[in-house]
Structures are given as structure tokens and as C-alpha cells.
Design a protein around this motif. Structure first.
Motif, PDB file in Angstrom:
ATOM      1  N   GLY A  56     -30.561  25.004 -32.109  1.00 42.37           N
ATOM      2  CA  GLY A  56     -30.418  24.693 -30.578  1.00 42.37           C
ATOM      3  C   GLY A  56     -31.122  23.597 -29.927  1.00 42.37           C
ATOM      4  N   THR A  90     -17.787  28.553 -19.819  1.00 36.14           N
ATOM      5  CA  THR A  90     -18.507  28.942 -20.738  1.00 36.14           C
ATOM      6  C   THR A  90     -17.768  30.023 -21.684  1.00 36.14           C
ATOM      7  N   HIS A  95     -30.385  29.950 -21.297  1.00 38.75           N
ATOM      8  CA  HIS A  95     -30.501  30.534 -22.707  1.00 38.75           C
ATOM      9  C   HIS A  95     -29.081  30.946 -23.481  1.00 38.75           C
ATOM     10  N   ARG A  96     -28.489  31.683 -22.657  1.00 42.46           N
ATOM     11  CA  ARG A  96     -27.184  31.918 -23.276  1.00 42.46           C
ATOM     12  C   ARG A  96     -26.125  32.388 -21.977  1.00 42.46           C
ATOM     13  N   PRO A  97     -24.970  31.796 -22.203  1.00 44.20           N
ATOM     14  CA  PRO A  97     -24.535  30.568 -23.171  1.00 44.20           C
ATOM     15  C   PRO A  97     -25.297  29.392 -22.913  1.00 44.20           C
ATOM     16  N   SER A  98     -25.555  28.887 -24.094  1.00 48.13           N
ATOM     17  CA  SER A  98     -26.645  27.684 -23.831  1.00 48.13           C
ATOM     18  C   SER A  98     -26.098  26.425 -23.425  1.00 48.13           C
TER      19      SER A  98
END
Length: 298
Positions: free
Chosen positions: A43, A222, A74-77
Motif C-alpha cells: 500500500g 471504486t 483505507h478501503r478502497p485505498s
């Protein structure tokens, strides 16, 4: 050393827009790989990151350094976004309130300045969704009712996008790509259908990508996903990611209160008085339990 922004990542390649160039649709980007020392860090570079790169003789590049981030979802990055529009469908697939709360916690944990809830496919809902969103409105979230098919809520979303970088996040099949196509038909994003067997959508978006919108702003479509794991989240900070819980934390008798079983808990007292919703509190307990179970597993 030249700098630029990662517009998308795919199969180990990082597509960079060089500084000084304006992002346009179907634009040619510089194809880059990561330098080995950066590649070893998971990441280390994601879509939206500003980077320094070395230009190679063959016309490709090697990313040498990631510049400081303003924000990181953080997610999706996705890095350096101004707001996130968490998108769920009211039907097909049916809305999952626990997953919605997990997405909200992820966004709060990521310290995204603006968090918006968008309920799509309202044309499929036989009754009003206003009752469902009451706890989220009470928590301070802006809620948009939308229908890509009926063009409902499109102008409201367009107005939110201007001058900002906005990530659209949510499960598969909720219509994120369809909404974006309704906002700007030139985007021409692939859309899918809901599986009749499992009642979930297929992943039509394969990778996060920055896209300019004709009416103003940049959006990030995303990939959808059906889980929101938060194993690295500190359980002592979890309650603070529920905006309506924040002023109640200081009313707890114990400064180590987990707001689950302790007496004289400000949050539990507020729940008993109807100040906060049972649905939101149950989501808090569910996420807390998942954090504790993952900590044990490690």
C-alpha cells in the motif's frame, strides 16, 4: 525529479499524470512501475497519490518516492480525496445497515473531511426510506435519495462534486457506475446486473480511477466489496467514529469504558433515553466484537 499524480493502478502498473497537465477524459498517461524498495511496502502507493518518478529511455517511468498525503481512504485505498459518497441501493441488492455502518466507520477512521450517504434505486422502493435514514441524519450525515434510472438526485450530487475530489464507495451492484454515467454521460462506465441467485452485483469496476466530470470536480469510481474489515482499528477509538457518540463519551464513569458492559456509561444511558438509535449502537457492538476477535486471532 519530475512529479505527478497516480490516476489509476492496474496489474502492477501505476498510471501517472505529470504535473502541469490537466486531467481530461481518455487522456494518455505515463505508465510507471514502483522502485523495488517502495514495492516491498504494501500500500505504499495508491490511486490519488502524488509521486516523484524517473523517466526512462523507453518512455515509461519508475516511481521513486510518494509525497505526503492529505487524506487516505483505507478501503478502497484512495489518497488525497476531499469527500466520500457512500452509496447503497435501497433494493437489488437490499440495503445492509450493518455494512453501511461499517463503511461510515471506515470513512471516519480515514478522517475524510466530508462524508455523504447516497441511497440509490429509490424508484424500486415502494415506501419512503426517510424512516430508515433518521439515525444517520441525527448523527449529522447528509443523505441523498437518488435514482440513476429516473435521474433523481443527480443535480444535487453534481453540486457536491464541484471543486472537489470525491470517491464513490459501496458494495457491488448498488449502481455507483450508473450514477456516475447519469452525472456525466461521457464517462461511459461499464455497468452490471444483479445475480438472481445470490442477490449481489458483479464487480464491473476493476480498479479505482480518477475521472474528471464535465460539470466540475473529479470523481473516483471504486471497486465494490461486501466486507469492511477493520482489524487495525483501535477499539478505544471506535466510539469516536460515531459522531453522535462523541459528546457522550466524557459522561462515562470509567475512562476505559468500552460502552458495552460497564455501569454508568454515557452512551448506554443515552440509548436507554432514546437519544441514540438502537441500530447504530448494535452496529457499534458488532464492530467492537469483530475487532476483539481479530486481535485474539493475532
Amino acid at each position: 525529479m519530475p512529479t505527478g499524480q497516480v490516476i489509476k493502478t492496474y496489474n502492477g502498473f501505476y498510471y501517472v499524470l505529470e504535473d502541469g497537465r490537466e486531467l481530461t477524459q481518455n487522456q494518455e498517461l505515463l505508465s510507471c512501475r514502483l522502485r523495488g524498495r517502495i514495492k516491498r511496502i504494501k500500500g505504499s502507493v495508491v490511486t490519488g497519490d502524488m509521486v516523484e518518478y524517473e523517466l526512462l529511455d523507453d518512455g515509461t517511468g519508475v516511481i521513486e518516492k510518494r509525497l505526503p498525503r492529505k487524506t487516505l481512504l483505507h478501503r478502497p485505498s484512495v489518497a488525497n480525496i476531499d469527500q466520500v459518497i457512500i452509496t447503497f441501493a435501497v433494493k437489488e441488492p437490499d440495503i445492509n445497515s450493518l455494512l453501511l455502518n461499517r463503511f461510515l466507520v471506515l470513512a471516519e477512521w480515514s478522517d475524510i473531511p466530508e462524508i455523504v450517504i447516497c441511497l440509490n434505486k429509490t424508484d424500486l422502493l415502494p415506501v419512503s426510506a426517510e424512516e430508515f435514514v433518521k439515525p444517520y441524519v441525527a448523527a449529522g450525515y447528509k443523505v441523498i435519495f437518488a435514482s440513476a434510472h429516473e435521474k433523481q438526485g443527480i443535480e444535487e450530487i453534481r453540486s457536491l462534486l464541484k471543486g472537489k475530489v470525491t470517491a464513490f464507495a459501496g458494495p457491488s451492484g448498488v449502481g455507483k457506475s450508473s450514477l456516475l454515467n447519469a452525472i456525466d454521460s461521457n464517462l461511459s462506465l461499464a455497468t452490471g446486473v444483479i445475480s438472481e441467485k445470490i442477490k449481489r452485483g458483479k464487480h464491473t469496476t476493476r480498479a479505482a480511477c480518477l475521472l474528471p466530470v464535465a460539470s466540475g470536480g473529479i470523481v473516483v469510481d471504486t471497486p465494490g466489496f461486501s466486507a469492511a474489515e477493520m482489524e487495525h482499528l483501535d477499539k478505544s477509538l471506535l466510539a469516536g467514529y460515531f459522531p453522535e457518540f462523541r459528546p457522550l463519551i466524557e459522561k462515562c464513569y470509567y475512562n476505559t469504558c468500552t460502552h458495552s458492559h460497564e455501569p454508568d456509561c454515557g452512551i448506554k444511558n443515552a440509548l436507554a433515553e432514546g437519544i441514540i438509535s438502537q441500530e447504530r449502537y448494535d452496529a457499534y457492538l458488532n464492530i467492537l466484537q469483530s475487532i476483539l476477535e481479530r486481535k485474539k486471532a493475532y
